[in-house]
Motif scaffolding. Structure first.
Motif, PDB file in Angstrom:
ATOM      1  N   VAL A 154      -4.413  -7.032   4.929  1.00  0.00           N
ATOM      2  CA  VAL A 154      -5.528  -7.929   4.667  1.00  0.00           C
ATOM      3  C   VAL A 154      -5.215  -9.282   5.288  1.00  0.00           C
ATOM      4  O   VAL A 154      -4.096  -9.790   5.148  1.00  0.00           O
ATOM      5  CB  VAL A 154      -5.750  -8.088   3.148  1.00  0.00           C
ATOM      6  CG1 VAL A 154      -6.909  -9.038   2.862  1.00  0.00           C
ATOM      7  CG2 VAL A 154      -6.002  -6.720   2.517  1.00  0.00           C
ATOM      8  N   THR A 159      -9.333  -7.724  -2.764  1.00  0.00           N
ATOM      9  CA  THR A 159      -8.068  -7.296  -2.192  1.00  0.00           C
ATOM     10  C   THR A 159      -6.960  -8.316  -2.380  1.00  0.00           C
ATOM     11  O   THR A 159      -5.805  -7.988  -2.271  1.00  0.00           O
ATOM     12  CB  THR A 159      -8.249  -7.046  -0.693  1.00  0.00           C
ATOM     13  OG1 THR A 159      -8.901  -8.179  -0.143  1.00  0.00           O
ATOM     14  CG2 THR A 159      -9.057  -5.815  -0.458  1.00  0.00           C
ATOM     15  N   ASN A 198      -1.636  -4.707   1.288  1.00  0.00           N
ATOM     16  CA  ASN A 198      -2.062  -4.282  -0.034  1.00  0.00           C
ATOM     17  C   ASN A 198      -1.703  -2.808  -0.185  1.00  0.00           C
ATOM     18  O   ASN A 198      -2.314  -1.944   0.441  1.00  0.00           O
ATOM     19  CB  ASN A 198      -3.578  -4.508  -0.162  1.00  0.00           C
ATOM     20  CG  ASN A 198      -4.117  -4.090  -1.511  1.00  0.00           C
ATOM     21  OD1 ASN A 198      -3.689  -3.101  -2.093  1.00  0.00           O
ATOM     22  ND2 ASN A 198      -5.082  -4.841  -2.001  1.00  0.00           N
ATOM     23  N   ASP A 213       2.665  -6.285  -0.674  1.00  0.00           N
ATOM     24  CA  ASP A 213       2.182  -7.014  -1.856  1.00  0.00           C
ATOM     25  C   ASP A 213       2.884  -8.332  -2.150  1.00  0.00           C
ATOM     26  O   ASP A 213       2.317  -9.190  -2.826  1.00  0.00           O
ATOM     27  CB  ASP A 213       2.261  -6.145  -3.126  1.00  0.00           C
ATOM     28  CG  ASP A 213       1.489  -4.853  -2.984  1.00  0.00           C
ATOM     29  OD1 ASP A 213       0.317  -4.914  -2.575  1.00  0.00           O
ATOM     30  OD2 ASP A 213       2.067  -3.790  -3.244  1.00  0.00           O
ATOM     31  N   ARG A 267      -3.552  -7.418  -9.591  1.00  0.00           N
ATOM     32  CA  ARG A 267      -3.492  -8.204  -8.372  1.00  0.00           C
ATOM     33  C   ARG A 267      -3.469  -9.686  -8.693  1.00  0.00           C
ATOM     34  O   ARG A 267      -4.299 -10.464  -8.247  1.00  0.00           O
ATOM     35  CB  ARG A 267      -4.631  -7.870  -7.412  1.00  0.00           C
ATOM     36  CG  ARG A 267      -4.699  -6.403  -7.157  1.00  0.00           C
ATOM     37  CD  ARG A 267      -4.685  -5.926  -5.732  1.00  0.00           C
ATOM     38  NE  ARG A 267      -3.905  -6.658  -4.779  1.00  0.00           N
ATOM     39  CZ  ARG A 267      -2.715  -6.256  -4.326  1.00  0.00           C
ATOM     40  NH1 ARG A 267      -2.152  -5.178  -4.771  1.00  0.00           N
ATOM     41  NH2 ARG A 267      -2.085  -6.952  -3.407  1.00  0.00           N
ATOM     42  N   ALA A 311      -2.016  -0.746  -2.682  1.00  0.00           N
ATOM     43  CA  ALA A 311      -2.996   0.101  -3.363  1.00  0.00           C
ATOM     44  C   ALA A 311      -4.048   0.606  -2.375  1.00  0.00           C
ATOM     45  O   ALA A 311      -4.502   1.744  -2.466  1.00  0.00           O
ATOM     46  CB  ALA A 311      -3.662  -0.668  -4.505  1.00  0.00           C
ATOM     47  N   LEU A 312      -4.432  -0.253  -1.440  1.00  0.00           N
ATOM     48  CA  LEU A 312      -5.441   0.137  -0.451  1.00  0.00           C
ATOM     49  C   LEU A 312      -4.811   0.692   0.819  1.00  0.00           C
ATOM     50  O   LEU A 312      -5.513   1.226   1.677  1.00  0.00           O
ATOM     51  CB  LEU A 312      -6.304  -1.071  -0.061  1.00  0.00           C
ATOM     52  CG  LEU A 312      -7.101  -1.764  -1.168  1.00  0.00           C
ATOM     53  CD1 LEU A 312      -7.799  -2.994  -0.614  1.00  0.00           C
ATOM     54  CD2 LEU A 312      -8.119  -0.794  -1.770  1.00  0.00           C
ATOM     55  N   ASP A 313      -3.487   0.510   0.937  1.00  0.00           N
ATOM     56  CA  ASP A 313      -2.789   0.822   2.166  1.00  0.00           C
ATOM     57  C   ASP A 313      -3.475   0.163   3.369  1.00  0.00           C
ATOM     58  O   ASP A 313      -3.800   0.808   4.366  1.00  0.00           O
ATOM     59  CB  ASP A 313      -2.669   2.339   2.382  1.00  0.00           C
ATOM     60  CG  ASP A 313      -1.551   2.649   3.373  1.00  0.00           C
ATOM     61  OD1 ASP A 313      -0.665   1.789   3.544  1.00  0.00           O
ATOM     62  OD2 ASP A 313      -1.566   3.727   3.980  1.00  0.00           O
ATOM     63  N   ARG A 314      -3.679  -1.125   3.210  1.00  0.00           N
ATOM     64  CA  ARG A 314      -4.357  -1.907   4.230  1.00  0.00           C
ATOM     65  C   ARG A 314      -3.615  -3.203   4.453  1.00  0.00           C
ATOM     66  O   ARG A 314      -2.986  -3.724   3.537  1.00  0.00           O
ATOM     67  CB  ARG A 314      -5.763  -2.294   3.743  1.00  0.00           C
ATOM     68  CG  ARG A 314      -6.742  -1.165   3.801  1.00  0.00           C
ATOM     69  CD  ARG A 314      -7.410  -1.210   5.123  1.00  0.00           C
ATOM     70  NE  ARG A 314      -8.411  -0.173   5.280  1.00  0.00           N
ATOM     71  CZ  ARG A 314      -9.135  -0.056   6.394  1.00  0.00           C
ATOM     72  NH1 ARG A 314      -8.963  -0.891   7.388  1.00  0.00           N
ATOM     73  NH2 ARG A 314     -10.016   0.897   6.510  1.00  0.00           N
ATOM     74  N   GLU A 355     -10.202  -7.044   5.926  1.00  0.00           N
ATOM     75  CA  GLU A 355      -9.218  -5.984   6.085  1.00  0.00           C
ATOM     76  C   GLU A 355      -9.048  -5.661   7.558  1.00  0.00           C
ATOM     77  O   GLU A 355     -10.012  -5.627   8.305  1.00  0.00           O
ATOM     78  CB  GLU A 355      -9.676  -4.737   5.321  1.00  0.00           C
ATOM     79  CG  GLU A 355      -9.617  -4.933   3.824  1.00  0.00           C
ATOM     80  CD  GLU A 355     -10.081  -3.698   3.063  1.00  0.00           C
ATOM     81  OE1 GLU A 355     -10.142  -2.618   3.675  1.00  0.00           O
ATOM     82  OE2 GLU A 355     -10.381  -3.850   1.872  1.00  0.00           O
TER      83      GLU A 355
END
Ligand code: ZN
Ligand code: ZN
Length: 238
Positions: free
Chosen positions: A140, A11, A133, A175, A75, A135-138, A153
């Motif tokens: 981290v 991630t 992040n 990001d 990334r 892409a993960l919609d998280r 996460e």
């Protein structure tokens, strides 16, 4: 995506969690780059050209102060000349693959982090950074540890709850920026600063808690943040 640094998940941003080239104890480069592979006796000019930092998009030779882009596919972080950097300050270009890392550093002295809120995040240390992040919609969380950076996460709901109480958290750009927390102090910083700090701490890390050199490097980093940070503008003051 691959996790090629011990202790780092998929991630994060890979480039800055690698151990920088260079002697133990030497000052860490602001951005750790792979050391020169060339050991043959080639002309030193060739080596100097090779070592010169170049824009990773157009190959223009860079000076010490230049911008950075996040490559959201790989990334990783790319060095960019001013012209290329500016291309990506407004999203959209290149299908959003690159995002310019903003240079702002902000804090919100009126809202120091409350210990109870910190405990809710269940981070077992007093210093950590957080980034989103996309892409993960998280969100981290990352923090330094003996094996490099440890990432976990967080659930977005817990983060969103905190962002209501701490407006600085809601400012976080996906990001490209990070929320850096050290005890009750909270800063919004460019994400490349986080990873260069982690690379530096890793270089000095000794024992379980990092030791005196890690504490000194962290203190120097915090001093720099306190000096450079601007106070977050409240709604209605902008
Ligand atoms: Zn360029
Ligand atoms: Zn660079």
């Amino acid at each position: 995506m691959s996790a090629d640094a011990p202790g780092s998940g998929v991630t994060g941003l890979r480039r800055f969690v690698k151990r920088p080239a260079g002697a133990q104890g030497a000052p860490a480069p602001r951005i750790p780059l792979p050391g020169p592979q060339n050991t043959s006796a080639q002309a030193s000019q060739a080596r100097a050209d090779q070592d010169a930092e170049r824009c990773e998009l157009c190959s223009e030779v860079l000076d010490g102060r230049h911008g950075h882009l996040v490559d959201t596919d790989k990334r990783s972080i790319a060095c960019a000349c001013r012209a290329c950097y500016l291309l990506f300050t407004h999203g959209g270009a290149a299908g959003g693959k690159y995002r310019a890392i903003p240079e702002r550093i902000c804090h919100d002295p009126e809202r120091p982090l409350d210990g109870t809120d910190w405990n809710e995040l269940q981070i077992p240390v007093t210093m950590a950074f957080f980034f989103r992040n996309s892409a993960l919609d998280r969100v981290v969380a990352g923090y330094p540890s003996p094996g490099g950076v440890t990432e976990c996460e967080l659930d977005l709901e817990a983060w969103d709850r905190l962002a209501v109480a701490y407006p600085l958290l809601a400012e976080l750009a996906p990001d490209t920026e990070a929320i850096f927390v050290n005890k009750e102090e909270v800063f919004l910083i460019p994400i490349d600063m986080c990873y260069s700090l982690v690379g530096e701490l890793r270089l000095y890390w000794q024992g379980f808690d990092g030791g005196a050199e890690v504490r000194a490097a962290l203190e120097a980093f915090l001093t720099g943040l306190r000096r450079r940070a601007v106070v977050l503008a409240r709604e209605g003051e902008r």
